[in-house]
Design a protein around this motif. Sequence first.
Motif, PDB file in Angstrom:
ATOM      1  N   LYS A   4       0.838  -1.192   0.000  1.00 32.64           N
ATOM      2  CA  LYS A   4       0.000   0.000   0.000  1.00 32.64           C
ATOM      3  C   LYS A   4       0.878   1.248   0.000  1.00 32.64           C
ATOM      4  N   PRO A   5       0.515   2.242  -0.802  1.00 33.12           N
ATOM      5  CA  PRO A   5       1.280   3.487  -0.798  1.00 33.12           C
ATOM      6  C   PRO A   5       1.029   4.252   0.495  1.00 33.12           C
ATOM      7  N   PRO A   6       1.904   5.199   0.815  1.00 33.45           N
ATOM      8  CA  PRO A   6       1.703   5.961   2.046  1.00 33.45           C
ATOM      9  C   PRO A   6       0.414   6.780   1.987  1.00 33.45           C
ATOM     10  N   LEU A   7      -0.132   7.036   3.157  1.00 37.23           N
ATOM     11  CA  LEU A   7      -1.327   7.872   3.249  1.00 37.23           C
ATOM     12  C   LEU A   7      -0.977   9.310   2.883  1.00 37.23           C
ATOM     13  N   PHE A  12      -7.594  16.270   2.190  1.00 45.13           N
ATOM     14  CA  PHE A  12      -7.915  16.662   0.819  1.00 45.13           C
ATOM     15  C   PHE A  12      -6.765  16.447  -0.170  1.00 45.13           C
ATOM     16  N   ASP A  13      -5.592  15.997   0.297  1.00 44.39           N
ATOM     17  CA  ASP A  13      -4.549  15.600  -0.651  1.00 44.39           C
ATOM     18  C   ASP A  13      -5.016  14.328  -1.343  1.00 44.39           C
ATOM     19  N   PRO A  14      -4.607  14.114  -2.593  1.00 47.42           N
ATOM     20  CA  PRO A  14      -5.032  12.895  -3.283  1.00 47.42           C
ATOM     21  C   PRO A  14      -4.430  11.642  -2.640  1.00 47.42           C
ATOM     22  N   ASN A  85      -8.260   4.698  10.058  1.00 48.55           N
ATOM     23  CA  ASN A  85      -8.260   5.612  11.201  1.00 48.55           C
ATOM     24  C   ASN A  85      -7.035   6.524  11.236  1.00 48.55           C
ATOM     25  N   ALA A  86      -5.947   6.148  10.567  1.00 47.38           N
ATOM     26  CA  ALA A  86      -4.730   6.968  10.552  1.00 47.38           C
ATOM     27  C   ALA A  86      -4.775   8.065   9.498  1.00 47.38           C
ATOM     28  N   ALA A  87      -5.690   7.982   8.573  1.00 47.79           N
ATOM     29  CA  ALA A  87      -5.756   8.951   7.483  1.00 47.79           C
ATOM     30  C   ALA A  87      -6.265  10.299   7.988  1.00 47.79           C
ATOM     31  N   PRO A  88      -5.723  11.393   7.428  1.00 51.08           N
ATOM     32  CA  PRO A  88      -6.194  12.720   7.833  1.00 51.08           C
ATOM     33  C   PRO A  88      -7.573  13.061   7.264  1.00 51.08           C
ATOM     34  N   GLY A  89      -8.029  12.318   6.310  1.00 49.17           N
ATOM     35  CA  GLY A  89      -9.337  12.520   5.697  1.00 49.17           C
ATOM     36  C   GLY A  89      -9.708  11.274   4.918  1.00 49.17           C
ATOM     37  N   LEU A  90     -10.909  11.226   4.414  1.00 47.60           N
ATOM     38  CA  LEU A  90     -11.353  10.070   3.647  1.00 47.60           C
ATOM     39  C   LEU A  90     -11.448  10.430   2.166  1.00 47.60           C
ATOM     40  N   ARG A  94     -13.274  10.024  -6.361  1.00 46.78           N
ATOM     41  CA  ARG A  94     -12.335   9.117  -7.028  1.00 46.78           C
ATOM     42  C   ARG A  94     -11.946   9.686  -8.392  1.00 46.78           C
ATOM     43  N   GLU A  95     -10.643   9.820  -8.581  1.00 42.33           N
ATOM     44  CA  GLU A  95     -10.155  10.211  -9.883  1.00 42.33           C
ATOM     45  C   GLU A  95     -10.071   8.975 -10.751  1.00 42.33           C
TER      46      GLU A  95
END
Length: 99
Positions: A4-7, A12-14, A85-90, A94-95
């Motif tokens: 998995k790539p880093p969060l 709002f970052d992609p 839960n570690a992500a700053p946003g959801l 979807r691009e």
Amino acid sequence: MTSKPPLPARMFDPWPRIPIDTATGSDFFHLDRIAGDAATRWALGPEGAYAQNLTLAEVVDGAVREALLHLLELGLIDIDSDRLNAAPGLPMHRERTNS
């Protein structure tokens, strides 16, 4: 399995995407068929979209919910709660990707 790539660092970052093999016969292809069947059976069933005369948004929400529940209950997919839960946003939008 692909790592998995880093969060994203900020809200709002992609979210970086993981490449998915969608070819006929791939694991995704099989999961898509199982989920699609579950969603279709819900839509056509006694508690589904046609029986309740739902709006398009309600149909989509119900079909996606039923498909995800089916895959989770079968143990074919898992929820990465730590990552969620570690992500700053959801990632709500979807691009498009080439997958």
